[in-house]
Design an enzyme around this catalytic site. Structure first.
Site, PDB file in Angstrom:
ATOM      1  N   SER A  75     -61.120   8.493 -34.706  1.00  0.00           N
ATOM      2  CA  SER A  75     -60.625   7.891 -35.952  1.00  0.00           C
ATOM      3  C   SER A  75     -61.745   7.770 -36.976  1.00  0.00           C
ATOM      4  CB  SER A  75     -60.017   6.512 -35.687  1.00  0.00           C
ATOM      5  OG  SER A  75     -58.683   6.653 -35.209  1.00  0.00           O
TER       6      SER A  75
ATOM      7  N   THR B  39     -56.385  10.197 -32.023  1.00  0.00           N
ATOM      8  CA  THR B  39     -56.402   9.292 -33.177  1.00  0.00           C
ATOM      9  C   THR B  39     -55.433   8.144 -32.954  1.00  0.00           C
ATOM     10  OG1 THR B  39     -56.746  11.273 -34.536  1.00  0.00           O
ATOM     11  CG2 THR B  39     -56.165   9.221 -35.696  1.00  0.00           C
TER      12      THR B  39
ATOM     13  N   ASP C  16     -52.376   9.658 -22.057  1.00  0.00           N
ATOM     14  CA  ASP C  16     -53.771   9.463 -22.464  1.00  0.00           C
ATOM     15  C   ASP C  16     -54.466   8.516 -21.483  1.00  0.00           C
ATOM     16  OD1 ASP C  16     -55.317   7.816 -25.334  1.00  0.00           O
ATOM     17  OD2 ASP C  16     -56.031   9.497 -24.107  1.00  0.00           O
TER      18      ASP C  16
HETATM   19  O1  LIG Z   1     -59.541   8.278 -28.198  1.00  0.00           O
HETATM   20  C1  LIG Z   1     -58.638   7.476 -28.429  1.00  0.00           C
HETATM   21  C2  LIG Z   1     -58.511   6.772 -29.765  1.00  0.00           C
HETATM   22  O2  LIG Z   1     -59.708   6.791 -30.475  1.00  0.00           O
HETATM   23  P1  LIG Z   1     -59.792   5.930 -31.839  1.00  0.00           P
HETATM   24  O3  LIG Z   1     -59.934   4.496 -31.446  1.00  0.00           O
HETATM   25  O4  LIG Z   1     -61.019   6.453 -32.554  1.00  0.00           O
HETATM   26  O5  LIG Z   1     -58.537   6.179 -32.621  1.00  0.00           O
HETATM   27  N1  LIG Z   1     -57.683   7.201 -27.503  1.00  0.00           N
HETATM   28  O6  LIG Z   1     -57.706   7.875 -26.338  1.00  0.00           O
HETATM   29  C3  LIG Z   1     -56.693   6.131 -27.662  1.00  0.00           C
HETATM   30  C4  LIG Z   1     -56.893   5.069 -26.581  1.00  0.00           C
HETATM   31  C5  LIG Z   1     -55.876   3.946 -26.753  1.00  0.00           C
HETATM   32  O7  LIG Z   1     -55.943   3.112 -25.585  1.00  0.00           O
HETATM   33  P2  LIG Z   1     -55.132   1.719 -25.554  1.00  0.00           P
HETATM   34  O8  LIG Z   1     -53.682   2.022 -25.871  1.00  0.00           O
HETATM   35  O9  LIG Z   1     -55.313   1.221 -24.148  1.00  0.00           O
HETATM   36  O10 LIG Z   1     -55.725   0.843 -26.617  1.00  0.00           O
HETATM   37 ZN   LIG Z   2     -59.698   8.045 -25.683  1.00  0.00          ZN
END
Ligand SMILES: O=C(COP(=O)(O)O)N(O)CCCOP(=O)(O)O
Ligand SMILES: [Zn+2]
Length: 311
Positions: free
Chosen positions: A217, A258, A88
């Site tokens: 989310s 999510t 991701d």
């Molecule tokens: O789109 C989302 C999550 O969306 P959300 O906050 O609505 O669950 N993601 O790509 C998750 C991103 C997580 O990054 P990190 O591990 O650096 O904090």
């Molecule tokens: Zn994201």
């Protein structure tokens, strides 16, 4: 079985449902997610950010990537539901190549903060490498607002559908994340939650490929209540309401990222368990409630997105 993300998303695209892409940083969230997927007979996309790989590999990208591939593949190969592992928000070439080398099913190259032409150039490079070894690629167009460690941008710039068509043709990415008004984290909207359905509809018509919703989310009310009952302060938190999420699936979203909902569910269970079991110090016990709530949140989401029963 452990499969390629593209296989999961092409089926979803054809049958107009969406698959949850669930972020993990450790064993416990994976266990809870897989239990939900097994119960709902649903495909699952497990994803890790670069921050997760840094965390698990204590700074060494290849060690971290291998850790997640071994853990996820180890479970997936014993299960009847299709499971893939996705990088991701890949931004650092070292992390993207480490994920490919370790055996990730797919990688995201996130160059959405670059001007269009540069985003195209960088994305083409990654597509060439990834496709040469059967790894599929996600990219992003437009900018998400909101903040979540190392994934943030000042303003939210919505996707330009004509640019999206050009981008997909020039880069041959397998799936695309069009920015339509969401943001990462628990504070997505000041006022009323609103996404740009028209842009989403146009991007789908013009590209036809599986589309990804980041920052998806919902910030589940019951979870917030439990967490705050045991000391959390989630005041002002607001996510994407379920009916809006469902609408985006009808309009062509097939992968729904999510993370925040899982984090909030886990910490709610952890707070509750620790408050009610002051003598407990076995991690196999005190993380049970957190895992239970993560499983519940995931199971409900699989139903909502329409992937339940599609394994
Ligand atoms: O789109 C989302 C999550 O969306 P959300 O906050 O609505 O669950 N993601 O790509 C998750 C991103 C997580 O990054 P990190 O591990 O650096 O904090
Ligand atoms: Zn994201």
């Amino acid at each position: 079985p452990y499969v390629n993300t593209k296989e999961i998303l092409e089926k979803a695209n054809k049958e107009y449902y969406a698959v949850a892409a669930l972020n993990i940083n450790n064993l416990e969230f994976l266990q809870a997610i897989l239990e939900a997927g097994i119960e709902k007979k649903s495909p699952l996309i497990i994803e890790t950010s670069e921050g997760a790989i840094k965390y698990a590999g204590t700074g060494d990208p290849l060690r971290g990537a291998k850790f997640f591939v071994d853990m996820v593949k180890g479970f997936a190969d014993t299960l009847d539901i299709p499971v893939s592992l996705h990088l991701d928000h890949g931004k650092d070439f070292k992390y993207i190549v480490s994920a490919i080398k370790a055996g990730y099913s797919s990688v995201m190259i996130d160059a959405s903060d670059k001007p269009f032409e540069e985003n195209v150039k960088i994305t083409k490079e990654i597509v060439k490498i990834a496709h040469s070894v059967g790894v599929s690629v996600e990219a992003e167009l437009g900018k998400l607002a909101g903040i979540e460690d190392n994934v943030s941008s000042a303003e939210s710039v919505l996707v330009n559908p004509d640019e999206a068509k050009k981008f997909v043709e020039e880069t041959q990415v397998d799936f695309l994340a069009p920015a339509i008004g969401t943001s990462h984290g628990a504070f997505k909207f000041k006022g009323e939650a609103k996404l740009d359905y028209d842009r989403l509809k146009q991007v789908k018509e013009l590209t036809g490929i599986p589309l990804v919703l980041h920052g998806a989310s919902s910030v589940v009310e019951e979870i917030v209540e439990i967490a705050e009952k045991y000391g959390a302060d989630f005041g002002g938190s607001k996510g994407v309401p379920s009916e809006i999420l469902k609408e985006t699936v009808q309009l062509g979203i097939n992968k729904v990222n999510t993370d925040t909902d899982l984090r909030m569910a886990f910490v709610a269970g952890l707070r509750e368990y620790l408050h009610n079991n002051p003598k407990e110090f076995d991690p196999r016990n005190y993380m049970k409630k957190g895992k239970e709530y993560v499983k519940k949140v995931v199971a409900d989401r699989l139903e909502l997105l329409g992937s339940a029963g599609k394994a």
